[in-house]
Each structure stands twice: as C-alpha cells, then as structure tokens.
Scaffold this motif. Structure first.
Motif, short mmCIF file in Angstrom:
data_model
loop_
_atom_site.label_atom_id
_atom_site.label_comp_id
_atom_site.label_asym_id
_atom_site.label_seq_id
_atom_site.Cartn_x
_atom_site.Cartn_y
_atom_site.Cartn_z
N HIS A 272 0.82 -1.21 0.00
CA HIS A 272 0.00 0.00 0.00
C HIS A 272 0.85 1.26 0.00
O HIS A 272 0.53 2.24 -0.68
CB HIS A 272 -0.92 0.00 1.23
N LYS A 277 0.64 -3.42 -6.55
CA LYS A 277 -0.37 -4.46 -6.33
C LYS A 277 0.18 -5.87 -6.54
O LYS A 277 -0.32 -6.81 -5.97
CB LYS A 277 -1.55 -4.24 -7.28
N GLU A 448 -24.55 3.35 -3.32
CA GLU A 448 -24.32 2.57 -2.10
C GLU A 448 -24.60 3.42 -0.87
O GLU A 448 -24.27 4.60 -0.82
CB GLU A 448 -22.87 2.06 -2.05
N HIS A 484 -17.99 7.24 -4.25
CA HIS A 484 -17.65 5.89 -3.79
C HIS A 484 -16.39 5.45 -4.54
O HIS A 484 -16.40 5.32 -5.76
CB HIS A 484 -18.80 4.92 -4.06
N GLN A 485 -15.28 5.24 -3.81
CA GLN A 485 -14.00 4.96 -4.44
C GLN A 485 -13.32 3.77 -3.78
O GLN A 485 -13.62 3.41 -2.64
CB GLN A 485 -13.08 6.20 -4.32
N THR A 486 -12.41 3.20 -4.57
CA THR A 486 -11.55 2.12 -4.08
C THR A 486 -10.12 2.61 -4.12
O THR A 486 -9.54 2.80 -5.20
CB THR A 486 -11.70 0.86 -4.95
N LEU A 487 -9.55 2.84 -2.95
CA LEU A 487 -8.18 3.35 -2.84
C LEU A 487 -7.28 2.27 -2.24
O LEU A 487 -7.68 1.13 -2.04
CB LEU A 487 -8.17 4.62 -1.98
N GLY A 490 -8.51 0.81 0.91
CA GLY A 490 -9.70 -0.02 0.84
C GLY A 490 -10.85 0.71 0.14
O GLY A 490 -10.66 1.73 -0.52
N VAL A 491 -12.03 0.14 0.30
CA VAL A 491 -13.24 0.70 -0.32
C VAL A 491 -13.93 1.62 0.68
O VAL A 491 -14.05 1.29 1.87
CB VAL A 491 -14.19 -0.43 -0.76
N TRP A 557 -12.34 10.99 4.44
CA TRP A 557 -12.37 9.60 3.94
C TRP A 557 -13.03 8.73 5.00
O TRP A 557 -12.61 8.67 6.15
CB TRP A 557 -10.97 9.10 3.65
N PRO A 559 -14.39 4.75 5.57
CA PRO A 559 -14.46 3.38 5.03
C PRO A 559 -15.89 2.89 4.97
O PRO A 559 -16.74 3.29 5.77
CB PRO A 559 -13.61 2.57 6.01
N GLN A 560 -16.15 2.02 4.02
CA GLN A 560 -17.52 1.51 3.85
C GLN A 560 -17.82 0.43 4.88
O GLN A 560 -17.00 -0.45 5.12
CB GLN A 560 -17.68 0.94 2.43
#
Length: 560
Positions: A272, A277, A448, A484-487, A490-491, A557, A559-560
């Motif tokens: 991270h 990745k 979401e 809604h993002q994926t960094l 995390g999501v 930010w 988290p979901q």
C-alpha cells in the motif's frame, strides 16, 4: 550395487571356492586309481564229467589215510597258527608306520595348498599292499591280468564335467540365498524409497513391516519417525501461517532486504505504501524509492533509526526502525516503518481532554457558587431600587452563563461518545444539510448507502459548511461532493467540501486541527478538532489544503 545382490554374489563365490578346494583335496590326496574291492566273478567252463570207479576207490583210500594223519595235521596247524600270528603282528606294525608317513605327507600337501605353493603335477602314491592273512601257508600271488586291472580303475571327472558341477553348485547356492534373503531385499527397497521421500521433504510415506526381528524393528522405527516428522511439520506450518497472517495484517510497513539491497519479503502495508499491487520480491531498494517523496527516500537510505516528517501542508510523521541478522549464513536487513501521525494526534488529543476535564471541574466548582450568590443578591436587594446594582448582577449572570456554555462545549469534546453506526441513504442525508447551509453538489450521489453515525457526521459537515460560508466565499461557490472509491486503504467514500474564500496560511494549516486554536475572535478552537475526533472514531481521515485558484478544500475519507 544392492546389498542383496552382493550377498548372492559373495555366497556363489564362496560356494565355487569350496567346490574347487574339494576337487583339489580329492585330486592330490586320494590315489590316482584303485582296484575294486569286489572281485570279478570267475567264469567256470562247462565240463563233461565221466565217473571212474577205480579213481573213486583211490580217492577213498587217500581220504582214509588223511584221516589217520589228522592229529599230525592239527599239530602242524597249531604251529603254523603261532607263526602266522607273529607275522600278522609284524605286518600291523608296518601298516601303522605307513599310515603315519601318509598322514604326514597329506598334512604337508595341505599346508602347501593353503600357501599356494602346491605343484600342479599329480603325485602318485603307491597303494599299501597287505598280504592276505590265512592259516594256511602263504601262496604265491597270482598275476592279475592287465585287462582286468585296467577295467577296475575308478573313473575320474573331466574338465567339462567339473565346470558343470561347479555351475550347478553356484546356481543352487545363489537361488537358496536369494530365497532366504527375499525379506531383506523388500525391506531395504522400502527403506530406500522412504529415505528418498525424506530428502524431498515428503514425510507422508510409511513402509510395510516385513519379517521379524531387526528388519521389523527398523521398519517400525522408520514409520514412527515419519509420523513424528509429519506432526512437527504440520505444527511448524500452522505457526508459519499464523505468523504470516499477523505480519500481513499489521499496519506497520515491513521490508526484508538481503546484503545486495534486494527485497526478499514485504507485507501488505508495504504494498500500500509503495502503491504496488503485484509481486514486490526481487526489486531493489532504489527501484522502490522512485515514486516516494524525497524526505521518505532520504530517510530509508540513511542507516539510522528514528522519527522523520514529510509534507508541507499536511505533516506526516513516521518512525523508522532498522535491524540486521544472519539468515542461512547471509546478512539480512530488516526495515520497519510505523506511521506515528495518528498516534501522536491521539496522544495530543488525550492530553487536551485531560486538561479540559481538569479545567471544567475547577470552573464548575467556581461558577456554581457565583450563580447561586447572584440569585441570592437579587433577592436581598429586591426592595432597593438601585439600577447600578441591577447592572452588576446582570453582568455577573451573563458571564457565568457564557462560562457555563464554554465549559459545556469543552466537556462535550472531552467526553465524545463512540459512534453508533447504521446504513444511511446519501440523498436523504444531503437534503437535511441543505436546510441549514446552502451548497451545490458537483457529482452524482453514490448508489451505495453509507455506514456511519448519522448525528456525528451531520455535526461534522455542518461545522465545515459553516466555516466555508464564514471564509468570505460566495454561497454559490460552496460545493459538496460524495464519491464511492476504491483506494489503497480499501473501499469507502470520499467527501470533499470546497469554497472560494481566503484560504489558510501554512502556519494556520499546521495548527488548525489542534484544540483551543482559532483565528476567530469568538471562536473556541474546538470545531475542527471535534471534526477530526469524530472522523478518526469512524476509522477515517481528514485533510485540508489550499486550492490552486483560491479557496480551501477539506477532504474526508470514510471506510464503507
């Protein structure tokens, strides 16, 4: 070569040597030929007998004469018997002497055969001749015909027959040894396969327990060792899984480098941090530091441990720890990175909360008696119609009320409850915010639902919208965006509030999130610290920076 094969070959060799020694003893100790002990049958020819009575009468007369001389013959026979006994005694002594000589000759030849000095030319030993014993006077030995002596010799083995006998003896001996050692061969083959599996780190094999005795005990010990190794390997494997899970779940960055500064191991936090990745193993330290800030790269290249900070608008503090150790006789370097920004902020907030609790307690102890004395003074001076005295009481009451409200606000910051999270629809949530402060949505709301404490997040956004309107920006320039993002973290949801006000200086940005710091005359300095406390309680983060074309941007930010 297999042990069983060696045993068979050695046994066949021993058998062949034994047969050769037997042939040698028979060849060089026994006489070359001997006369058969059984006499040949004498053929009596058929004779035509004619009776002659005159001859019969003569024969009868001679018989009568012989009978008369019987006594004389008996005496002569006794005399001859004594002489013959003496002769037999002498012959026995001579026979014993000859036996002793032949025995010495045989022992000498055996010694020569052992030393390899035996002459291959056969030595012919003449047979011992013993005169026949008889009570009658000895007769001259009759000559044996040459044909009869030649036929009565013992036949000897030829070279081909000897080789056949040798091969048969060796074959029978080899087959017998092979049959007797069949269990040894199976056990050794099974043991060899098991040990080969051990060398390949495969401990799941077990060998059959053939036979009895030491072979069976050896097989049992092998199976017991294999079961023990399987248990140890399973235990080590479970510990490795647990250790890898702990390391991968750790928020601290872990890097393991060899002596050539090549990466050997890295956890998820390192991926991270470096925004990689895929696989990181095999990369050099210089390749990893290409896309990192200059302060971060210099700290990693420096061979010392300690704290370092990077960033201008938003200072990020890290703690770097280094270690060295030997692994497989090679030097390795371990680097641990721990982000201390949030930890330092928490410690700082904890200190401020403790100070606030102490100050609130002392002020409440003073404000409460003052408010009580003001009420008592009003009652006592009620009949005195003095405007100055009334102004004094009103001023004291207003200040005590303001001080009580001030204490209440700080106490609320010091005693912030844990968030009660639930799923919230973003459309309904933003519609309630517009009733307090106007703003415009720059992007479509996500489909979401969010997962947070509705009351606490509403308090955060209202405080930020209030600051945006008080910054000197026009109401139509205040905007809100929710994505809604994926960094890497995390999501989750990225919330941004922007304005076109005056912005903040560098010094104000560094201290804006600290308690009791405010640039407003009537500010308490608890608005932004309270926002940060609520967001961090939701495991999120808050950051602020000036916009390039004027104004301030605050990004959250969650988290979901």
């Amino acid at each position: 070569m297999l042990i069983r094969t060696k045993l068979i070959i050695y046994s066949m060799g021993c058998c062949a040597l034994g047969v050769l020694l037997s042939f040698a003893l028979v060849k060089y100790i026994s006489p070359e030929s001997s006369v058969a002990s059984t006499p040949r049958a004498i053929e009596i020819p058929d004779v035509n007998v004619q009776l002659d009575f005159a001859e019969l009468e003569k024969t009868a007369a001679s018989i009568e004469l012989a009978l008369k001389n019987t006594e004389q013959l008996q005496l002569a026979a006794a005399m001859q018997a004594r002489q013959r006994a003496e002769q037999i005694k002498a012959e026995l002594q001579k026979l014993e002497q000859l036996k002793q000589e032949q025995l010495q000759i045989k022992l000498f030849k055996l010694e020569q055969l052992k030393e390899g000095q035996f002459n291959s030319i056969p030595h012919i030993v003449e047979p011992l001749r013993v005169e026949p014993l008889s009570i009658l006077p000895p007769k001259a030995p009759s000559a044996v015909p040459a044909e009869i002596a030649k036929d009565e010799r013992i036949p000897s083995l030829t070279l081909g027959e000897g080789l056949i006998v040798l091969l048969l003896a060796c074959g029978i001996c080899g087959l017998g040894i092979a049959w007797l050692t069949r269990h040894i061969g199976r056990s050794l083959d099974s043991l060899e396969i098991g040990l080969l599996n051990f060398s390949d780190n495969d401990f799941s094999v077990s060998i059959p327990e053939h036979g009895d005795g030491q072979l069976k005990t050896l097989a049992q010990l092998f199976n017991h060792s294999a079961a023990k190794l399987r248990q140890e390997r399973q235990y080590i494997y479970q510990r490795e899984l647990l250790l890898d899970k702990v390391i991968q779940s750790s928020p601290n960055v872990m890097l393991l480098l060899n002596d050539h500064q090549k990466l050997i191991y890295a956890n998820d936090a390192a991926r991270h941090l470096f925004h990689i990745k895929g696989k990181m193993e095999g990369l050099s330290l210089d390749e990893l530091l290409v896309n990192l800030p200059e302060e971060f790269a210099l700290a990693l290249k420096h061979e010392k441990s300690g704290l370092f900070a990077m960033g201008e608008d938003e200072v990020d503090t890290w703690y770097l720890s280094r270690g060295e150790f030997l692994l497989n006789n090679q030097q390795h370097h371990l680097i641990l990175l721990k982000q201390m920004t949030r930890e330092l902020n928490r410690q700082e907030v904890a200190v401020w909360k403790k100070v606030i609790r102490i100050i609130s307690h002392e002020l409440n102890n003073s404000v409460a008696p003052i408010a009580s004395m003001v009420n008592s003074g009003r009652l006592l001076t009620k009949e005195m119609d003095n405007p100055k005295l009334k102004l004094i009481f009103d001023t004291i009451e207003n200040r005590t009320n303001h001080l009580s409200q001030f204490i209440f606000n700080y106490a609320r910051f010091a005693k912030l409850p844990l968030p009660q999270r639930s799923y919230v629809n973003w459309a309904q949530f933003t519609s309630q915010l517009t009733q307090h402060y106007p703003f415009k949505l720059t992007h479509a709301l996500p489909d979401e639902d969010g997962y947070f404490d509705r009351g606490q997040l509403e308090q955060v956004l209202l405080n930020l919208l209030k600051n945006a309107h008080e910054s000197g920006s026009k109401p139509e320039d205040v905007s809100l965006s929710i994505r809604h993002q994926t960094l890497v973290d995390g999501v989750g949801f990225s919330i941004k509030i922007e304005d076109r006000g005056a912005g903040m200086s560098g010094e104000v940005l560094e201290q804006a999130l600290l308690p009791f710091y405010s640039t407003k005359q009537s500010g308490t300095g608890l608005g932004l610290p309270l926002c940060r406390e609520i967001i961090e309680a939701h495991d999120g983060s808050i950051s602020m920076h000036n916009r390039s074309d004027g104004g301030l941007a605050v990004q959250l930010w969650l988290p979901q």
